[in-house]
Scaffold this motif. Structure first.
Motif, PDB file in Angstrom:
ATOM      1  N   MET A   1       8.313  -0.355 -12.307  1.00  0.00           N
ATOM      2  CA  MET A   1       9.080  -1.412 -12.821  1.00  0.00           C
ATOM      3  C   MET A   1       9.381  -2.377 -11.627  1.00  0.00           C
ATOM      4  N   LYS A   2       9.185  -3.769 -11.772  1.00  0.00           N
ATOM      5  CA  LYS A   2       9.236  -4.601 -10.702  1.00  0.00           C
ATOM      6  C   LYS A   2      10.331  -5.190 -10.305  1.00  0.00           C
ATOM      7  N   ARG A   3      10.521  -5.692  -8.907  1.00  0.00           N
ATOM      8  CA  ARG A   3      12.023  -6.055  -8.784  1.00  0.00           C
ATOM      9  C   ARG A   3      12.724  -7.048  -9.680  1.00  0.00           C
ATOM     10  N   PRO A   4      12.227  -8.271 -10.434  1.00  0.00           N
ATOM     11  CA  PRO A   4      12.918  -8.755 -11.373  1.00  0.00           C
ATOM     12  C   PRO A   4      13.295  -8.002 -12.351  1.00  0.00           C
ATOM     13  N   ALA A  51      22.674 -10.156  -8.503  1.00  0.00           N
ATOM     14  CA  ALA A  51      22.440 -11.390  -7.915  1.00  0.00           C
ATOM     15  C   ALA A  51      21.636 -11.620  -6.477  1.00  0.00           C
ATOM     16  N   ALA A  52      22.123 -10.371  -5.677  1.00  0.00           N
ATOM     17  CA  ALA A  52      21.828 -10.262  -4.379  1.00  0.00           C
ATOM     18  C   ALA A  52      20.074  -9.816  -4.555  1.00  0.00           C
ATOM     19  N   GLU A  53      19.545  -9.063  -5.558  1.00  0.00           N
ATOM     20  CA  GLU A  53      18.096  -8.515  -5.567  1.00  0.00           C
ATOM     21  C   GLU A  53      17.573  -9.712  -6.134  1.00  0.00           C
ATOM     22  N   LEU A  54      17.890 -10.594  -6.849  1.00  0.00           N
ATOM     23  CA  LEU A  54      17.191 -11.795  -7.497  1.00  0.00           C
ATOM     24  C   LEU A  54      17.174 -13.105  -6.111  1.00  0.00           C
ATOM     25  N   TRP A  55      18.107 -13.154  -5.399  1.00  0.00           N
ATOM     26  CA  TRP A  55      18.035 -14.102  -4.178  1.00  0.00           C
ATOM     27  C   TRP A  55      17.004 -13.435  -3.137  1.00  0.00           C
ATOM     28  N   SER A  56      17.200 -12.304  -2.837  1.00  0.00           N
ATOM     29  CA  SER A  56      16.162 -11.628  -1.910  1.00  0.00           C
ATOM     30  C   SER A  56      14.675 -11.691  -2.568  1.00  0.00           C
ATOM     31  N   TYR A  57      14.351 -11.834  -3.716  1.00  0.00           N
ATOM     32  CA  TYR A  57      13.196 -11.853  -4.303  1.00  0.00           C
ATOM     33  C   TYR A  57      12.824 -13.164  -4.395  1.00  0.00           C
ATOM     34  N   ARG A  58      13.572 -14.091  -4.508  1.00  0.00           N
ATOM     35  CA  ARG A  58      13.304 -15.543  -4.492  1.00  0.00           C
ATOM     36  C   ARG A  58      13.086 -16.215  -3.073  1.00  0.00           C
ATOM     37  N   THR A  59      13.492 -15.461  -2.041  1.00  0.00           N
ATOM     38  CA  THR A  59      13.444 -15.889  -0.538  1.00  0.00           C
ATOM     39  C   THR A  59      12.277 -15.061   0.225  1.00  0.00           C
ATOM     40  N   PRO A  60      11.049 -15.580   0.242  1.00  0.00           N
ATOM     41  CA  PRO A  60       9.935 -14.676   0.960  1.00  0.00           C
ATOM     42  C   PRO A  60      10.328 -14.683   2.397  1.00  0.00           C
ATOM     43  N   THR A  61       9.743 -13.637   3.036  1.00  0.00           N
ATOM     44  CA  THR A  61      10.068 -13.309   4.287  1.00  0.00           C
ATOM     45  C   THR A  61       8.852 -13.384   4.972  1.00  0.00           C
ATOM     46  N   THR A  62       8.745 -13.712   6.266  1.00  0.00           N
ATOM     47  CA  THR A  62       7.279 -13.651   6.872  1.00  0.00           C
ATOM     48  C   THR A  62       7.251 -12.689   7.821  1.00  0.00           C
ATOM     49  N   ARG A  63       6.163 -11.956   8.444  1.00  0.00           N
ATOM     50  CA  ARG A  63       6.070 -11.112   9.357  1.00  0.00           C
ATOM     51  C   ARG A  63       6.494 -11.745  10.673  1.00  0.00           C
ATOM     52  N   LEU A  64       7.238 -11.057  11.356  1.00  0.00           N
ATOM     53  CA  LEU A  64       7.608 -11.421  12.764  1.00  0.00           C
ATOM     54  C   LEU A  64       6.273 -11.481  13.625  1.00  0.00           C
ATOM     55  N   ALA A  91      -7.060   1.861   4.781  1.00  0.00           N
ATOM     56  CA  ALA A  91      -6.134   2.630   3.830  1.00  0.00           C
ATOM     57  C   ALA A  91      -5.914   2.283   2.647  1.00  0.00           C
ATOM     58  N   GLY A  92      -6.308   0.525   2.292  1.00  0.00           N
ATOM     59  CA  GLY A  92      -6.186   0.197   0.898  1.00  0.00           C
ATOM     60  C   GLY A  92      -4.891  -0.517   0.618  1.00  0.00           C
ATOM     61  N   HIS A  93      -3.890  -0.737   1.833  1.00  0.00           N
ATOM     62  CA  HIS A  93      -2.827  -1.373   1.356  1.00  0.00           C
ATOM     63  C   HIS A  93      -2.543  -2.768   2.249  1.00  0.00           C
ATOM     64  N   GLY A  94      -3.811  -3.412   2.617  1.00  0.00           N
ATOM     65  CA  GLY A  94      -3.654  -4.900   3.069  1.00  0.00           C
ATOM     66  C   GLY A  94      -4.052  -5.800   2.206  1.00  0.00           C
ATOM     67  N   HIS A  95      -4.181  -5.464   0.996  1.00  0.00           N
ATOM     68  CA  HIS A  95      -4.624  -6.687   0.013  1.00  0.00           C
ATOM     69  C   HIS A  95      -3.686  -7.150  -0.909  1.00  0.00           C
ATOM     70  N   GLY A  96      -2.374  -7.346  -0.276  1.00  0.00           N
ATOM     71  CA  GLY A  96      -1.184  -7.797  -0.977  1.00  0.00           C
ATOM     72  C   GLY A  96      -0.465  -7.405  -2.166  1.00  0.00           C
ATOM     73  N   HIS A  97      -0.717  -5.995  -2.422  1.00  0.00           N
ATOM     74  CA  HIS A  97      -0.198  -5.379  -3.734  1.00  0.00           C
ATOM     75  C   HIS A  97       0.798  -4.341  -3.109  1.00  0.00           C
ATOM     76  N   ASP A  98       1.982  -4.452  -3.853  1.00  0.00           N
ATOM     77  CA  ASP A  98       3.002  -3.373  -3.474  1.00  0.00           C
ATOM     78  C   ASP A  98       2.918  -2.227  -4.525  1.00  0.00           C
ATOM     79  N   HIS A  99       2.535  -1.292  -3.697  1.00  0.00           N
ATOM     80  CA  HIS A  99       2.620   0.028  -4.440  1.00  0.00           C
ATOM     81  C   HIS A  99       3.621   0.988  -4.448  1.00  0.00           C
ATOM     82  N   ALA A 100       4.789   0.419  -3.856  1.00  0.00           N
ATOM     83  CA  ALA A 100       6.292   1.074  -4.086  1.00  0.00           C
ATOM     84  C   ALA A 100       6.621   0.766  -5.344  1.00  0.00           C
ATOM     85  N   GLY A 101       7.203   1.784  -5.963  1.00  0.00           N
ATOM     86  CA  GLY A 101       7.832   1.643  -7.062  1.00  0.00           C
ATOM     87  C   GLY A 101       8.878   2.728  -7.747  1.00  0.00           C
TER      88      GLY A 101
END
Length: 271
Positions: A1-4, A51-64, A91-101
């Motif tokens: 189930m995706k964040r939206p 509302a907080a979940e939608l706001w955080s999803y629409r505001t991308p964060t960049t790595r420090l 490890a197969g986790h650097g290709h831009g996909h989020d496997h957490a769900g």
């Protein structure tokens, strides 16, 4: 189930709670009136979380420390300074996909959320009352005030039962009383009961108070009625051997009162 989708679930749940507690009084089918403010607060909290979940999803964060437009160490392809693949890629986790769900079973949470909005479960009624014994009037009352001269005399089912089984002055004898409740057919098929369902907190702890009605045909189950009549003879009045029973003179259909989940004199009906 995706964040939206998770945010949509929170929105539906929040609006569902507000629908039954703020915009209508459907929540009184399941909880006492004192719980209503808590349901309203819970609905508002769920909307705020959505509302907080939608706001955080629409505001991308960049790595420090990462340069704009680059990933990881700043080299395209996910390679380190020595040309070796980074550990995340290996490890197969650097290709831009989020496997957490969340588990797929979480989709079932949409069912109660939609139910609150589209089809609220009905109130407890005769089905519940007929499958459990009547609540025993356990508190012994030694002194009773004189009955008012009003006729018919408005009484609750508990007051009537106490007068019949505990008042040794037998002041209830020959008095015409009026009580209200819902119709519960006798499981044995002989007669019916005037019933009030009482909840202390919510529908899960419901108990029922019953008075058997004689001399009147049974109406459909769950019909709310006002009944006038006198004490049905049996046993010794003023002792536990006397049954809580009424010889009915009149039976009148009424609307379900707002305080239908308490053994009290009826208040104004819901709209």
């Amino acid at each position: 189930m995706k964040r939206p989708v998770q945010a949509v679930l929170l929105l539906l749940s929040g609006f569902g709670l507000l629908h039954i507690s703020l915009f209508t009084d459907l929540c009184l089918r399941y909880v006492r009136p004192g719980m209503r403010p808590l349901l309203v607060a819970s609905g508002l909290l769920l909307l705020a979380l959505a509302a907080a979940e939608l706001w955080s999803y629409r505001t991308p964060t960049t790595r420090l420390g990462a340069a704009p437009g680059h990933e990881g160490s700043g080299h395209p392809g996910g390679h380190g300074q020595d040309g070796e693949p980074e550990a995340a890629d290996v490890a197969g986790h650097g290709h831009g996909h989020d496997h957490a769900g969340v588990p797929r079973v979480a989709w079932l949470l949409f069912l109660p959320a939609l139910s609150l909005l589209l089809y609220a479960p009905p109130a407890l009624g005769a089905y519940t009352a007929s499958r459990e014994p009547a609540k025993a009037v356990t508190r012994q009352q030694d002194h009773f005030d004189a009955l008012a001269s009003t006729s018919p005399l408005p009484m609750t089912l508990t007051q009537f039962t106490r007068r019949v089984q505990q008042d040794r002055t037998q002041a209830i004898r020959g008095r015409t009383v009026r009580m209200s409740g819902l119709v519960t057919p006798d499981k044995g098929g002989s007669g019916w009961f005037l019933t009030r369902i009482i909840i202390s907190c919510c529908a899960a702890d419901a108990q029922s108070v019953k008075v058997r009605v004689h001399g009147a045909p049974s109406l459909p189950a769950d019909t709310w009625v006002s009944v006038t009549g006198t004490v049905h003879p049996g046993g010794k009045l003023g002792t536990s051997s006397a049954p809580a029973a009424l010889d009915a003179a009149t039976v009148t259909k009424i609307d379900r009162p707002v305080n239908g989940y308490s053994d009290a004199l009826p208040l104004s009906p819901t709209r």
